[in-house]
Motif scaffolding. Structure first.
Motif, PDB file in Angstrom:
ATOM      1  N   GLN A 251       2.380   8.876  -6.859  1.00  0.00           N
ATOM      2  CA  GLN A 251       2.905  10.244  -6.803  1.00  0.00           C
ATOM      3  C   GLN A 251       4.112  10.432  -7.717  1.00  0.00           C
ATOM      4  OE1 GLN A 251       1.318  12.740  -5.292  1.00  0.00           O
ATOM      5  NE2 GLN A 251      -0.236  11.168  -4.833  1.00  0.00           N
ATOM      6  N   GLY A 252       4.353   9.457  -8.581  1.00  0.00           N
ATOM      7  CA  GLY A 252       5.402   9.610  -9.575  1.00  0.00           C
ATOM      8  C   GLY A 252       6.750   9.046  -9.195  1.00  0.00           C
ATOM      9  N   VAL A 253       6.833   8.335  -8.064  1.00  0.00           N
ATOM     10  CA  VAL A 253       8.104   7.728  -7.665  1.00  0.00           C
ATOM     11  C   VAL A 253       8.321   6.460  -8.479  1.00  0.00           C
ATOM     12  CG1 VAL A 253       9.452   6.757  -5.768  1.00  0.00           C
ATOM     13  CG2 VAL A 253       7.863   8.650  -5.332  1.00  0.00           C
ATOM     14  N   SER A 254       9.501   6.317  -9.044  1.00  0.00           N
ATOM     15  CA  SER A 254       9.805   5.133  -9.840  1.00  0.00           C
ATOM     16  C   SER A 254       9.944   3.912  -8.932  1.00  0.00           C
ATOM     17  CB  SER A 254      11.109   5.341 -10.610  1.00  0.00           C
ATOM     18  OG  SER A 254      11.491   4.152 -11.273  1.00  0.00           O
ATOM     19  N   PRO A 255       9.364   2.767  -9.313  1.00  0.00           N
ATOM     20  CA  PRO A 255       9.474   1.563  -8.474  1.00  0.00           C
ATOM     21  C   PRO A 255      10.909   1.164  -8.164  1.00  0.00           C
ATOM     22  CG  PRO A 255       7.774   1.250 -10.129  1.00  0.00           C
ATOM     23  CD  PRO A 255       8.469   2.540 -10.472  1.00  0.00           C
ATOM     24  N   ASP A 256      11.852   1.472  -9.065  1.00  0.00           N
ATOM     25  CA  ASP A 256      13.231   1.058  -8.795  1.00  0.00           C
ATOM     26  C   ASP A 256      13.894   1.913  -7.722  1.00  0.00           C
ATOM     27  OD1 ASP A 256      13.770   3.422 -10.101  1.00  0.00           O
ATOM     28  OD2 ASP A 256      14.902   2.520 -11.742  1.00  0.00           O
ATOM     29  N   ARG A 257      13.197   2.956  -7.250  1.00  0.00           N
ATOM     30  CA  ARG A 257      13.716   3.756  -6.142  1.00  0.00           C
ATOM     31  C   ARG A 257      12.935   3.500  -4.851  1.00  0.00           C
ATOM     32  NH1 ARG A 257      13.123   8.875  -6.359  1.00  0.00           N
ATOM     33  NH2 ARG A 257      12.041   9.253  -8.326  1.00  0.00           N
ATOM     34  N   ILE A 258      12.187   2.414  -4.820  1.00  0.00           N
ATOM     35  CA  ILE A 258      11.431   2.038  -3.624  1.00  0.00           C
ATOM     36  C   ILE A 258      11.971   0.711  -3.110  1.00  0.00           C
ATOM     37  CG2 ILE A 258       9.166   1.475  -2.679  1.00  0.00           C
ATOM     38  CD1 ILE A 258       7.945   3.174  -4.937  1.00  0.00           C
ATOM     39  N   LEU A 259      12.466   0.697  -1.882  1.00  0.00           N
ATOM     40  CA  LEU A 259      13.055  -0.492  -1.277  1.00  0.00           C
ATOM     41  C   LEU A 259      12.281  -0.848  -0.015  1.00  0.00           C
ATOM     42  CD1 LEU A 259      15.434   1.299  -2.686  1.00  0.00           C
ATOM     43  CD2 LEU A 259      16.957  -0.302  -1.528  1.00  0.00           C
ATOM     44  N   PHE A 260      11.969  -2.130   0.137  1.00  0.00           N
ATOM     45  CA  PHE A 260      11.310  -2.621   1.345  1.00  0.00           C
ATOM     46  C   PHE A 260      12.371  -3.152   2.305  1.00  0.00           C
ATOM     47  CE2 PHE A 260       7.337  -4.068  -1.246  1.00  0.00           C
ATOM     48  CZ  PHE A 260       6.919  -2.748  -1.346  1.00  0.00           C
ATOM     49  N   LEU A 261      12.303  -2.733   3.567  1.00  0.00           N
ATOM     50  CA  LEU A 261      13.137  -3.298   4.624  1.00  0.00           C
ATOM     51  C   LEU A 261      12.206  -3.973   5.627  1.00  0.00           C
ATOM     52  CD1 LEU A 261      15.166  -1.325   3.288  1.00  0.00           C
ATOM     53  CD2 LEU A 261      16.051  -0.832   5.580  1.00  0.00           C
ATOM     54  N   GLY A 262      12.220  -5.306   5.639  1.00  0.00           N
ATOM     55  CA  GLY A 262      11.369  -6.073   6.543  1.00  0.00           C
ATOM     56  C   GLY A 262      12.187  -6.880   7.520  1.00  0.00           C
TER      57      GLY A 262
ATOM     58  N   ASN B 264       6.953  -8.090  -6.793  1.00  0.00           N
ATOM     59  CA  ASN B 264       8.200  -8.178  -7.555  1.00  0.00           C
ATOM     60  C   ASN B 264       8.563  -6.884  -8.279  1.00  0.00           C
ATOM     61  OD1 ASN B 264       8.753 -10.795  -6.768  1.00  0.00           O
ATOM     62  ND2 ASN B 264       7.712 -11.725  -8.531  1.00  0.00           N
ATOM     63  N   ARG B 265       7.723  -5.884  -8.208  1.00  0.00           N
ATOM     64  CA  ARG B 265       8.081  -4.581  -8.770  1.00  0.00           C
ATOM     65  C   ARG B 265       9.115  -3.864  -7.903  1.00  0.00           C
ATOM     66  NH1 ARG B 265       3.024  -0.913  -9.629  1.00  0.00           N
ATOM     67  NH2 ARG B 265       4.485   0.243 -10.970  1.00  0.00           N
ATOM     68  N   PHE B 266       9.236  -4.316  -6.647  1.00  0.00           N
ATOM     69  CA  PHE B 266      10.073  -3.596  -5.693  1.00  0.00           C
ATOM     70  C   PHE B 266      11.144  -4.531  -5.134  1.00  0.00           C
ATOM     71  CE2 PHE B 266       5.589  -2.290  -5.456  1.00  0.00           C
ATOM     72  CZ  PHE B 266       5.699  -1.021  -6.013  1.00  0.00           C
ATOM     73  N   ARG B 267      12.190  -3.935  -4.581  1.00  0.00           N
ATOM     74  CA  ARG B 267      13.258  -4.723  -3.972  1.00  0.00           C
ATOM     75  C   ARG B 267      12.998  -4.874  -2.474  1.00  0.00           C
ATOM     76  NH1 ARG B 267      18.435  -1.482  -5.602  1.00  0.00           N
ATOM     77  NH2 ARG B 267      16.905   0.223  -5.617  1.00  0.00           N
ATOM     78  N   PHE B 268      13.289  -6.066  -1.967  1.00  0.00           N
ATOM     79  CA  PHE B 268      13.031  -6.367  -0.558  1.00  0.00           C
ATOM     80  C   PHE B 268      14.308  -6.864   0.106  1.00  0.00           C
ATOM     81  CE2 PHE B 268      12.065  -9.569   2.724  1.00  0.00           C
ATOM     82  CZ  PHE B 268      11.379  -8.772   3.626  1.00  0.00           C
ATOM     83  N   PHE B 269      14.549  -6.388   1.332  1.00  0.00           N
ATOM     84  CA  PHE B 269      15.713  -6.805   2.111  1.00  0.00           C
ATOM     85  C   PHE B 269      15.266  -7.118   3.536  1.00  0.00           C
ATOM     86  CE2 PHE B 269      16.993  -3.807  -1.139  1.00  0.00           C
ATOM     87  CZ  PHE B 269      18.073  -4.431  -1.745  1.00  0.00           C
TER      88      PHE B 269
ATOM     89  N   SER C 119       0.831  -1.210   0.000  1.00  0.00           N
ATOM     90  CA  SER C 119       0.000   0.000   0.000  1.00  0.00           C
ATOM     91  C   SER C 119       0.861   1.254   0.000  1.00  0.00           C
ATOM     92  CB  SER C 119      -0.935   0.002   1.212  1.00  0.00           C
ATOM     93  OG  SER C 119      -0.217   0.170   2.424  1.00  0.00           O
ATOM     94  N   VAL C 120       1.967   1.226   0.748  1.00  0.00           N
ATOM     95  CA  VAL C 120       2.853   2.389   0.795  1.00  0.00           C
ATOM     96  C   VAL C 120       3.574   2.555  -0.540  1.00  0.00           C
ATOM     97  CG1 VAL C 120       4.813   3.460   1.961  1.00  0.00           C
ATOM     98  CG2 VAL C 120       3.152   2.134   3.282  1.00  0.00           C
ATOM     99  N   ALA C 121       4.109   1.460  -1.058  1.00  0.00           N
ATOM    100  CA  ALA C 121       4.847   1.540  -2.322  1.00  0.00           C
ATOM    101  C   ALA C 121       3.952   2.030  -3.451  1.00  0.00           C
ATOM    102  CB  ALA C 121       5.436   0.175  -2.661  1.00  0.00           C
ATOM    103  N   GLU C 122       2.746   1.521  -3.514  1.00  0.00           N
ATOM    104  CA  GLU C 122       1.857   1.906  -4.608  1.00  0.00           C
ATOM    105  C   GLU C 122       1.344   3.329  -4.446  1.00  0.00           C
ATOM    106  OE1 GLU C 122       0.556  -2.676  -5.716  1.00  0.00           O
ATOM    107  OE2 GLU C 122      -0.776  -1.452  -4.461  1.00  0.00           O
ATOM    108  N   ALA C 123       1.241   3.798  -3.201  1.00  0.00           N
ATOM    109  CA  ALA C 123       0.909   5.210  -2.994  1.00  0.00           C
ATOM    110  C   ALA C 123       2.053   6.103  -3.466  1.00  0.00           C
ATOM    111  CB  ALA C 123       0.601   5.469  -1.522  1.00  0.00           C
ATOM    112  N   LEU C 124       3.288   5.640  -3.280  1.00  0.00           N
ATOM    113  CA  LEU C 124       4.443   6.397  -3.781  1.00  0.00           C
ATOM    114  C   LEU C 124       4.464   6.409  -5.306  1.00  0.00           C
ATOM    115  CD1 LEU C 124       7.215   5.131  -1.317  1.00  0.00           C
ATOM    116  CD2 LEU C 124       6.278   7.449  -1.428  1.00  0.00           C
ATOM    117  N   VAL C 125       4.213   5.261  -5.908  1.00  0.00           N
ATOM    118  CA  VAL C 125       4.185   5.190  -7.373  1.00  0.00           C
ATOM    119  C   VAL C 125       3.125   6.134  -7.927  1.00  0.00           C
ATOM    120  CG1 VAL C 125       3.682   3.687  -9.340  1.00  0.00           C
ATOM    121  CG2 VAL C 125       5.119   2.852  -7.465  1.00  0.00           C
TER     122      VAL C 125
END
Length: 571
Positions: free
Chosen positions: A228-239, A258-263, A220-226
């Protein structure tokens, strides 16, 4: 019942741990933790304790949009900066004074930080993860914490990156909606912040524990950022844990995730136990039980981190940081002093050291009047010593939902039948293998300090839950059941006979639901057939109890219960 993994996963076993508490009490707890730091008692554990409470208070104030939020945010950031060095920040005393004057609401809502309470998410490990992630690209960092625990984690990530010379700022958000379909609407100030960070091509770090079963909070957070024009390759998940996107139950989870990177963090802190034997995730059964055919069922991913010392005298088990571990240790001391449980002591990093009790695990063939009297005494002790203030319970709603899911029964019973005026932190694990006959013949109850107050049901409830657990898990016949209940009545003056039937059914249905969900996580492993056999047993128990209650409903004031054809429920 539908024979599908999706249906098996759709049970209600996790309770809502949110609590309404006195805001000033939380502030006093925070100030007490800060005072210890100010007096020079600066250890990793004392810093983590203060940081946890600050993060909880900040999260609650953010949820209520309180005017004192900014001061508590500064304090959380300052405490996060102390993690690595365990040296006080220069402005700690000034912040203490300012925070002491924060107008905290009379009542706030706290949610347990599950990673810090149950799952051995060490703040230092998360700091290492943030440092490693920050080194991937030389850009500005915009950190977004998902409340509640994400508040503390966002402060840790921001402080770590800043200390490494990276420009980092943070905000926190609260996604809303169904647990499997969260959504997020940024506030106007948050939108302005996101757009300004996007303008300078910042990388966005979305931090939280988990992901949980759906992954929808992160998404939900990542897609809200997208949006607003944020590129998915600049969104990283830290879990906090590894994840297989195919196992997430959010809609279209794989392609979205899989659109986003997860660590997730490596485990560095608990390497101090590298010369011990790891006995978490059900591996303790290899050590203590001869023959896999005798193994009890377990949900490996949900077991606490634990180690057995090389000399086999101690078990080190994660029981939680701060007050979470303190409360567990207090309960253990009570049980040990009464002769019911093993001695224990704090071992740092959220771990508690329990004395390993050499002896024999009990089994259901060893039922005797002596054993039943001991179980009755144990339940009577918990009823007396571990009572808690009355608060709303979801046990009745959980039972109603799982009864429908498992048996397609909609029973319009009075929720008061599963309510209590004397809630207790029950044991929740009354299975025979949780009892040890030591070499001197003493019967010791192990694992008795945690499950009554973790994030699974039942939570605080009537002690009848544990009596029901004993009846079901030891497969007691009518005579043994009567002896147990009569003994408990004699010891306490509380006669559970009129309520035991529905509690026994509720217990069996919950354990059925728990094992059904556990089975979906261990497919094609050694644990799958064990869980399947256990599910069949709980189904058989529940069927008998349903028929008993059907008869009782014609004899007493219980609502009429019509039991359908139950064949195939255990599939």
């Amino acid at each position: 019942m539908a024979n599908s993994n999706s249906r098996d996963a759709n049970f209600w076993v996790f309770r809502d741990g949110r609590k309404k508490v006195c805001g000033r009490r939380v502030l006093r707890e925070l100030l007490a933790a800060l005072e210890r730091l100010a007096q020079g008692v600066i250890t990793l554990d004392s810093v983590i304790t203060a940081l946890m409470v600050a993060g909880e208070l900040e999260s609650a104030l953010a949820d209520s949009d309180s005017i004192g939020l900014s001061k508590v945010e500064q304090l959380t950031d300052g405490l996060a900066a102390m993690l690595g060095s365990q040296r006080p920040v220069s402005y700690l005393h000034a912040l203490m004074e300012e925070v002491s004057r924060v107008p905290v609401p009379q009542e706030i809502v706290l949610s347990p930080a599950e990673g810090f309470a149950y799952y051995a998410l060490h703040p230092l490990d998360f700091a290492i993860l943030a440092e490693q992630t920050a080194g991937l690209r030389n850009t500005r960092l915009a950190v977004i914490g998902i409340r509640s625990i994400g508040t503390t984690l966002s402060a840790i990530a921001t402080a770590t990156c800043s200390q490494r010379g990276r420009s980092a700022e943070r905000i926190t958000v609260r996604p809303t909606g169904h647990a499997y379909n969260r959504s997020l609407q940024f506030t106007s100030p948050q939108l302005e912040w996101v757009r300004s960070q996007n303008t300078v091509s910042a990388d966005f770090l979305v931090v939280d524990e988990g992901p949980g079963r759906s992954g929808s909070s992160f998404l939900s957070v990542a897609e809200a950022l997208v949006a607003q024009g944020v590129s998915p390759d600049r969104i990283l998940f830290l879990g906090s844990r590894p994840v297989d996107p195919a196992q997430l139950c959010a809609h279209d989870a794989v392609s979205r995730w899989n659109r986003f990177r997860f660590f997730h963090p490596p485990t560095h802190v608990y390497r101090r136990f590298s010369n011990h034997l790891y006995i978490g995730a059900g591996t303790w059964r290899n050590l203590l039980i001869d023959g896999q055919s005798q193994w009890p069922a377990c949900w490996p991913q949900m077991e606490r981190v634990k180690f057995l010392s090389r000399d086999k005298t101690s078990i080190f088990k994660f029981e939680g940081f701060g007050r979470f571990g303190d409360q567990v240790l207090h309960r253990d001391h009570c049980l040990a002093q009464a002769g019911f449980g093993p001695p224990a002591e704090a071992a740092g990093d959220g771990m508690i050291r329990y004395q390993f009790i050499p002896g024999t695990l009990l089994d259901a063939t060893q039922v005797s009047h002596f054993l039943l009297e001991h179980i009755a005494q144990y339940c009577a002790f918990r009823r007396s010593e571990f009572s808690v203030p009355e608060e709303p319970s979801q046990v009745a709603e959980m039972f109603r939902f799982n009864l429908h899911q498992a048996f397609d029964i909609d029973w319009d019973f009075d929720p008061a039948l599963l309510a209590t005026k004397n809630p207790v932190l029950v044991d929740g694990r009354m299975q025979p293998h949780e009892w040890i006959r030591s070499k001197d013949g003493t019967i010791i109850k192990v694992d008795g300090c945690t499950h009554g107050d973790d994030h699974f049901f039942p939570g605080p409830t009537d002690i009848a839950w544990d009596l029901a657990g004993a009846i079901v898990e030891w497969n007691l016949d009518a005579a043994a059941t009567e002896f147990l209940l009569a003994s408990f009545h004699r010891l306490t003056g509380d006669d559970p006979r009129m309520r035991i039937e529905i509690f026994t059914l509720a217990y069996s249905v919950f354990r059925l639901a728990y094992c059904k969900m556990a089975k979906t996580t261990v497919l094609e492993s050694d644990d799958e057939p064990i869980l399947q056999s256990t599910i069949a047993n709980y189904c058989a128990q529940a069927e008998r109890q349903l028929l008993t209650l059907q008869h009782s409903s014609t004899q007493r004031t219980l609502p009429t219960l019509r039991v359908p054809n139950l064949s195939g429920v255990a599939d």
